[in-house]
Design a protein around this motif. Structure first.
Motif, PDB file in Angstrom:
ATOM      1  N   ALA A  84       2.081  10.501   3.844  1.00 22.43           N
ATOM      2  CA  ALA A  84       3.346  11.005   4.366  1.00 22.43           C
ATOM      3  C   ALA A  84       4.507  10.376   3.605  1.00 22.43           C
ATOM      4  N   ASN A  85       5.680  10.998   3.769  1.00 22.19           N
ATOM      5  CA  ASN A  85       6.887  10.486   3.143  1.00 22.19           C
ATOM      6  C   ASN A  85       8.051  10.620   4.120  1.00 22.19           C
ATOM      7  N   PRO A  86       8.015   9.857   5.230  1.00 21.79           N
ATOM      8  CA  PRO A  86       9.096   9.955   6.210  1.00 21.79           C
ATOM      9  C   PRO A  86      10.388   9.339   5.678  1.00 21.79           C
ATOM     10  N   PHE A  87      11.515   9.853   6.182  1.00 20.47           N
ATOM     11  CA  PHE A  87      12.815   9.340   5.763  1.00 20.47           C
ATOM     12  C   PHE A  87      13.788   9.463   6.930  1.00 20.47           C
ATOM     13  N   GLU A  88      14.875   8.730   6.802  1.00 16.55           N
ATOM     14  CA  GLU A  88      15.985   8.864   7.734  1.00 16.55           C
ATOM     15  C   GLU A  88      17.282   8.619   6.981  1.00 16.55           C
ATOM     16  N   VAL A  89      18.306   9.382   7.373  1.00 17.35           N
ATOM     17  CA  VAL A  89      19.629   9.259   6.776  1.00 17.35           C
ATOM     18  C   VAL A  89      20.605   8.925   7.889  1.00 17.35           C
ATOM     19  N   ILE A  90      21.296   7.814   7.716  1.00 20.11           N
ATOM     20  CA  ILE A  90      22.286   7.371   8.695  1.00 20.11           C
ATOM     21  C   ILE A  90      23.663   7.593   8.090  1.00 20.11           C
ATOM     22  N   ILE A  91      24.509   8.347   8.802  1.00 18.66           N
ATOM     23  CA  ILE A  91      25.881   8.594   8.359  1.00 18.66           C
ATOM     24  C   ILE A  91      26.802   7.803   9.281  1.00 18.66           C
TER      25      ILE A  91
ATOM     26  N   ASN B 189      31.281  10.505  -3.671  1.00 21.87           N
ATOM     27  CA  ASN B 189      32.654  10.937  -3.433  1.00 21.87           C
ATOM     28  C   ASN B 189      33.267  10.174  -2.250  1.00 21.87           C
ATOM     29  N   ASP B 190      32.957   8.882  -2.186  1.00 19.53           N
ATOM     30  CA  ASP B 190      33.458   7.988  -1.136  1.00 19.53           C
ATOM     31  C   ASP B 190      32.897   8.303   0.243  1.00 19.53           C
ATOM     32  N   VAL B 191      31.910   9.183   0.314  1.00 19.64           N
ATOM     33  CA  VAL B 191      31.207   9.419   1.578  1.00 19.64           C
ATOM     34  C   VAL B 191      30.033   8.449   1.655  1.00 19.64           C
ATOM     35  N   GLU B 192      29.942   7.708   2.746  1.00 21.98           N
ATOM     36  CA  GLU B 192      28.944   6.645   2.883  1.00 21.98           C
ATOM     37  C   GLU B 192      27.688   7.163   3.585  1.00 21.98           C
ATOM     38  N   LEU B 193      26.514   6.824   3.003  1.00 24.61           N
ATOM     39  CA  LEU B 193      25.226   7.191   3.584  1.00 24.61           C
ATOM     40  C   LEU B 193      24.288   6.002   3.512  1.00 24.61           C
ATOM     41  N   VAL B 194      23.416   5.877   4.494  1.00 23.95           N
ATOM     42  CA  VAL B 194      22.327   4.894   4.469  1.00 23.95           C
ATOM     43  C   VAL B 194      21.022   5.677   4.600  1.00 23.95           C
TER      44      VAL B 194
ATOM     45  N   ARG C 248       0.824  -1.204   0.000  1.00 26.35           N
ATOM     46  CA  ARG C 248       0.000   0.000   0.000  1.00 26.35           C
ATOM     47  C   ARG C 248       0.856   1.251   0.000  1.00 26.35           C
ATOM     48  N   ALA C 249       2.101   1.103   0.428  1.00 24.29           N
ATOM     49  CA  ALA C 249       3.061   2.201   0.419  1.00 24.29           C
ATOM     50  C   ALA C 249       4.417   1.622   0.050  1.00 24.29           C
ATOM     51  N   LEU C 250       5.388   2.484  -0.167  1.00 20.43           N
ATOM     52  CA  LEU C 250       6.734   2.058  -0.531  1.00 20.43           C
ATOM     53  C   LEU C 250       7.674   2.281   0.638  1.00 20.43           C
ATOM     54  N   LYS C 251       8.392   1.204   1.004  1.00 18.86           N
ATOM     55  CA  LYS C 251       9.443   1.302   1.996  1.00 18.86           C
ATOM     56  C   LYS C 251      10.745   0.907   1.301  1.00 18.86           C
ATOM     57  N   ALA C 252      11.754   1.760   1.416  1.00 17.68           N
ATOM     58  CA  ALA C 252      13.000   1.498   0.691  1.00 17.68           C
ATOM     59  C   ALA C 252      14.193   1.913   1.536  1.00 17.68           C
ATOM     60  N   THR C 253      15.312   1.222   1.274  1.00 15.37           N
ATOM     61  CA  THR C 253      16.592   1.524   1.904  1.00 15.37           C
ATOM     62  C   THR C 253      17.630   1.695   0.806  1.00 15.37           C
TER      63      THR C 253
ATOM     64  N   TYR D  86      22.908  11.425  12.076  1.00 18.64           N
ATOM     65  CA  TYR D  86      21.591  10.825  11.870  1.00 18.64           C
ATOM     66  C   TYR D  86      20.609  11.939  11.542  1.00 18.64           C
ATOM     67  N   ILE D  87      19.852  11.758  10.446  1.00 16.63           N
ATOM     68  CA  ILE D  87      18.864  12.752  10.017  1.00 16.63           C
ATOM     69  C   ILE D  87      17.537  12.031   9.792  1.00 16.63           C
ATOM     70  N   SER D  88      16.453  12.604  10.276  1.00 11.74           N
ATOM     71  CA  SER D  88      15.132  12.028  10.054  1.00 11.74           C
ATOM     72  C   SER D  88      14.142  13.148   9.814  1.00 11.74           C
ATOM     73  N   GLY D  89      13.101  12.841   8.996  1.00  6.43           N
ATOM     74  CA  GLY D  89      12.098  13.861   8.715  1.00  6.43           C
ATOM     75  C   GLY D  89      11.048  13.349   7.743  1.00  6.43           C
ATOM     76  N   ASP D  90      10.349  14.272   7.107  1.00  9.70           N
ATOM     77  CA  ASP D  90       9.299  13.944   6.156  1.00  9.70           C
ATOM     78  C   ASP D  90       9.420  14.882   4.962  1.00  9.70           C
ATOM     79  N   VAL D  91       9.499  14.291   3.767  1.00 12.71           N
ATOM     80  CA  VAL D  91       9.663  15.088   2.557  1.00 12.71           C
ATOM     81  C   VAL D  91       8.415  15.917   2.284  1.00 12.71           C
ATOM     82  N   ASN D  92       7.234  15.302   2.454  1.00 12.60           N
ATOM     83  CA  ASN D  92       5.989  16.029   2.187  1.00 12.60           C
ATOM     84  C   ASN D  92       5.833  17.232   3.113  1.00 12.60           C
ATOM     85  N   LEU D  93       6.180  17.032   4.373  1.00 13.12           N
ATOM     86  CA  LEU D  93       6.045  18.115   5.345  1.00 13.12           C
ATOM     87  C   LEU D  93       7.231  19.072   5.330  1.00 13.12           C
TER      88      LEU D  93
END
Length: 816
Positions: free
Chosen positions: A523-530, A509-514, A498-503, A559-566
């Motif tokens: 909603a479109n929540p997200f999180e970025v793990i450095i 530039n050799d900087v690693e992100l998850v 019913r929704a998309l969950k992705a990782t 660590y970053i978390s939020g919502d793209v729509n909001l």
């Protein structure tokens, strides 16, 4: 005597005749019916009489043969003629014949050399296949030769082994007798002259045919014209029908108004311009129908004119009772128009299985497509089964190449795309989409050497649809006026329901992100793990904004978390043991952990402490501590303290980027020897402690110090020995020697200095020095104005630290 005998015999014969006439019907049923039955004929009714002219007259005769019923009425017969007023033939389906011994045989008629000639005034043929009875008259002018008039005009010759002749049929007859609910028959004009022959097993027809069909649907009129020769063969035993149609000329013409049938849309004009109006249908030499099995060796539909359509069906076999499930054919289509360079399809259809390939080539996209492209080439193959009344099983492949394409603010060069979709009998579906670009540009962003592969796996059975997604993306470079990114690699995994969950696991530039995100209608929540990693790869970003800045060591995480729509996010970032170079400035061992939020375009960072172990800018500043924060995109530092020249300094507050502001810098307990004595060879030694206050004015990018001050804390001492500049003044201005000599060894009681720094780097000091020379036992009050370019001075001071800087630079280069 003889007369009596004659009367007796005559009476007996007359009695026999009377008895025979009276009992004529039972005698016929007893004597004739069994003989007819042997031939498969059933005589169900018969009543006749002898007329005064000695003719035989029958009111009615009923005959059944192989489920066909013939009823004759008003029959008059004599040795010369048999005249029938009315006859009704009811044609019913022939009974199935499962006995091989009862197959039809060649005609072998024992035709008498003389017999009465037959005439039927009216014969009505009835059948469920006829809209109304077919009415004809039959006349036999010569023995075994028949003429038929009425609804059908025909002639026939009867021989011992064959019935032959000819007949004519037109559209008037068809419209009268064909039983159909389809009103299309009203638009048919039909004429045919056919010669026929029947030998008891096979019926043969051969003759000319002319047919014209006109049909109007709304404003579109279609005209079909067929002319030529048609040969037909039908075998009673095999029930096989064979048509020879290769000598028929079939033309199909459409009026230009047929294009209006296409629903008004942006593509209607393009489609109507591609479809030809004039067509020709080429039929095969033989069409065979047996036991509901229809065989067509080849059917070819071709267009006439510059719009070239060539549609060919070969080796077609179909069961007319269930055509969708029982069909086999090979199909090929070739299309070429002024707008379509080439379109070709080759397919093989067997039942519910179809496989083949296709190709499309266009110089450019049609105008209705919301994109422009050049050099389009599309091709692929397919192999699909069970596509009727079921979910298809098999695969579809499509490959698309474009020399260039522009769509939705995106332009790309040398694009290649590959789509493969497949599904098995368990309804497990897999779709793989691959993209490759030589380069692509979106507004100010340009990317080169792009490759992306997306795979989706799902089961299409009953229940909620879940699709597993995997993707790999590689981009050599992304450039914009603001930033350049290189060696971008992203591996993604997701689940679509019913929704998309992705990782996404990304390296930029050799900087690693998850990156994790969730896309739904709400909603479109997200999180970025450095993950914790070294800072050296960040130099690729920093150098684009500050070419003179460079990180030399340290680690960071976040660590970053939020919502793209909001459009909001919260974050927590940490940096440890950071070392950095800026031109000739060196900072070592910076540590800070900060957190904040981004909301509706506003960035805020909570007040955060930081520690910087050392900062070299000519002068060496150590143990720097303070706070920094961001309020609505405005960054500021405050409460900064540190150690410099053996003392301490402090800065109250400074807002980064604020055009007009004053930052107050204070000094305490500064070691005068370290501030004034530039090097050991200067010959000047100042001891004591100093303090000061420097109001630093920032005005539209320019820096000034206005009304700054320095003053002594306690006593000190000034010694001048072997200073070339001081000695030169003493020699050139001997009248000043007594005064200047007092400064060579002066105990300082008080020192005050005004400080002013212009934006061009010129520093002006107004120094007042009060002290006591013990050797001369004289009090000294000395005023002195000094001007010097502080930028040049700081550069000179930094030269003394050159070796340290070179070591740091070498370390940084090795890290990169």
């Amino acid at each position: 005597m003889f007369k009596r005998v004659g009367l007796i015999v005559g009476a007996i014969l007359l009695s026999i005749l009377l008895l025979g006439y009276v009992f004529r019907l039972p005698l016929l049923q007893w004597a004739i019916a069994p003989e007819l039955k042997k031939a498969g004929i059933t005589l169900s009714c018969l009543d006749f009489s002898i007329t005064s002219e000695l003719n035989i007259y029958a009111d009615k005769v009923c005959v059944n043969y192989q489920n066909q019923q013939l009823q004759l009425t008003g029959i008059t017969a004599n040795i010369k003629r048999i005249d029938i007023k009315n006859a009704v033939l009811t044609v019913n389906p022939f009974p199935k014949n499962d006995n091989a011994n009862q197959l039809a045989k060649n005609l072998d008629l024992a035709l008498p050399s003389t017999r009465p000639l037959i005439s039927i005034k009216q014969l009505a043929v009835k059948s469920d296949q006829l809209n109304k009875p077919l009415k004809i008259s039959i006349l036999e002018p010569t023995l075994n030769q028949f003429n038929v008039t009425g609804d059908i005009n025909a002639s026939a010759i009867l021989t011992a082994d064959k019935v032959s002749g000819q007949f004519a049929v037109n559209d008037t007859l068809l419209k009268q007798v064909i039983n159909t609910k389809n009103t299309l028959i009203a638009g048919v004009n039909f004429n045919t002259q056919q010669a026929f022959s029947f030998d008891g097993i096979e019926l043969k027809l051969n003759g000319d045919i002319s047919a014209q069909f006109t049909h109007t649907y709304e404003q579109c009129q279609a005209n079909v014209l067929t002319t030529g020769k048609l040969a037909t063969h039908f075998n009673l035993n095999s029930q096989a029908l064979m048509l020879n149609t290769d000598l028929l000329n079939n033309k199909i013409n459409l009026t230009p108004s047929c294009a209006n049938l296409i629903s008004p849309s942006e593509y209607a004009g393009f489609v109507s311009n591609q479809v030809p109006l004039n067509w020709q249908l080429k039929l095969p030499q033989s069409i065979r129908l047996k036991d509901s099995e229809l065989s067509l060796p080849a059917i070819n539909l071709v267009s006439e004119g510059v719009k070239q359509f060539d549609i060919l069906m070969t080796d077609t076999a179909v069961n007319i009772k269930s055509p969708l499930e029982n069909v086999q054919t090979n199909l090929s289509a070739q299309i070429s128009t002024p707008d379509i360079n080439n379109f070709s399809v080759n397919a093989q259809l067997v039942g519910t299985t179809i496989k083949g390939d296709y190709a499309v080539a266009l110089e450019s996209l049609p105008e209705f497509v919301p994109a422009t492209a050049n050099g389009l080439s599309l091709g692929g193959h397919f192999d699909i089964s069970e596509f009727i009344d079921s979910k298809p099983v098999g695969l579809i492949n499509a490959k698309l190449t474009l020399n260039s394409v522009d769509a939705f603010d995106i332009s790309a060069v040398q694009y290649q795309g590959d789509l493969t979709a497949k599904m098995d009998k368990q309804l497990n579906a897999e779709v793989t989409l691959t993209h490759q670009f030589k380069s692509a540009q979106y507004k100010k962003f340009k990317a080169t050497d792009i490759s992306n592969t997306l795979t989706a796996n799902a089961n299409l059975g009953v229940g909620e649809l879940f699709a597993e997604l995997t993707a790999k993306t590689n981009i050599k470079a992304v450039n914009s006026p603001d930033i350049k990114l290189n060696n971008i690699k992203v591996e993604s995994n997701g689940l679509q329901s019913r929704a998309l969950k992705a990782t996404h696991h990304a390296f930029i530039n050799d900087v690693e992100l998850v990156i994790n995100h969730h896309v739904s209608a709400q909603a479109n929540p997200f999180e970025v793990i450095i993950p914790e990693q070294g800072v050296l790869p960040l130099n690729a970003f920093i150098s684009q904004f500050e070419p003179l800045a460079q990180l030399t060591e340290g680690k960071f995480n976040g660590y970053i978390s939020g919502d793209v729509n909001l459009q909001n996010a919260s974050f927590n970032i940490g940096v440890t043991h950071i070392g950095a170079l800026y031109n000739d400035y060196l900072a070592s061992d910076l540590n800070s952990v900060f957190s904040g939020q981004y909301n509706s375009g506003k960035l805020n960072v909570k007040p955060t402490t930081f520690n910087l172990n050392e900062f070299r800018a000519g002068a060496v500043v150590k143990n720097i501590k303070g706070q920094w924060q961001v309020n609505d995109n405005s960054a500021l530092v405050n409460d900064i303290t540190g150690d410099v020249f053996g003392g301490e300094f402090s800065l109250d507050t400074y807002t980064v980027g604020k055009p007009n502001q004053v930052a107050n810098v204070k000094f305490e307990n500064i070691d005068a020897s370290k501030l004034v004595t530039l090097d050991d060879k200067s010959g000047i030694v100042l001891t004591g402690r100093l303090a000061g206050a420097l109001p630093v004015h920032f005005n539209s990018g320019e820096i000034e110090i206005i009304d700054g001050s320095l003053f002594s804390q306690g006593t000190g001492n000034l010694k001048i020995t072997n200073n070339a500049a001081f000695d030169s003044v003493m020699q050139q201005q001997q009248e000043l020697q007594p005064v200047l000599g007092l400064l060579t060894n002066l105990d300082i009681q008080k020192l005050n200095s005004s400080v002013a720094l212009k934006s061009d780097g010129w520093l002006k000091l107004g120094v007042n020095l009060q002290g006591y020379n013990k050797a001369e036992q004289q009090q000294v009050n000395f005023n002195y104005n000094h001007e010097e370019n502080v930028f040049t001075l700081l550069r000179a001071l930094r030269l003394s630290d050159e070796i340290t800087q070179k070591v740091e630079q070498q370390y940084s280069q090795k890290g990169n």
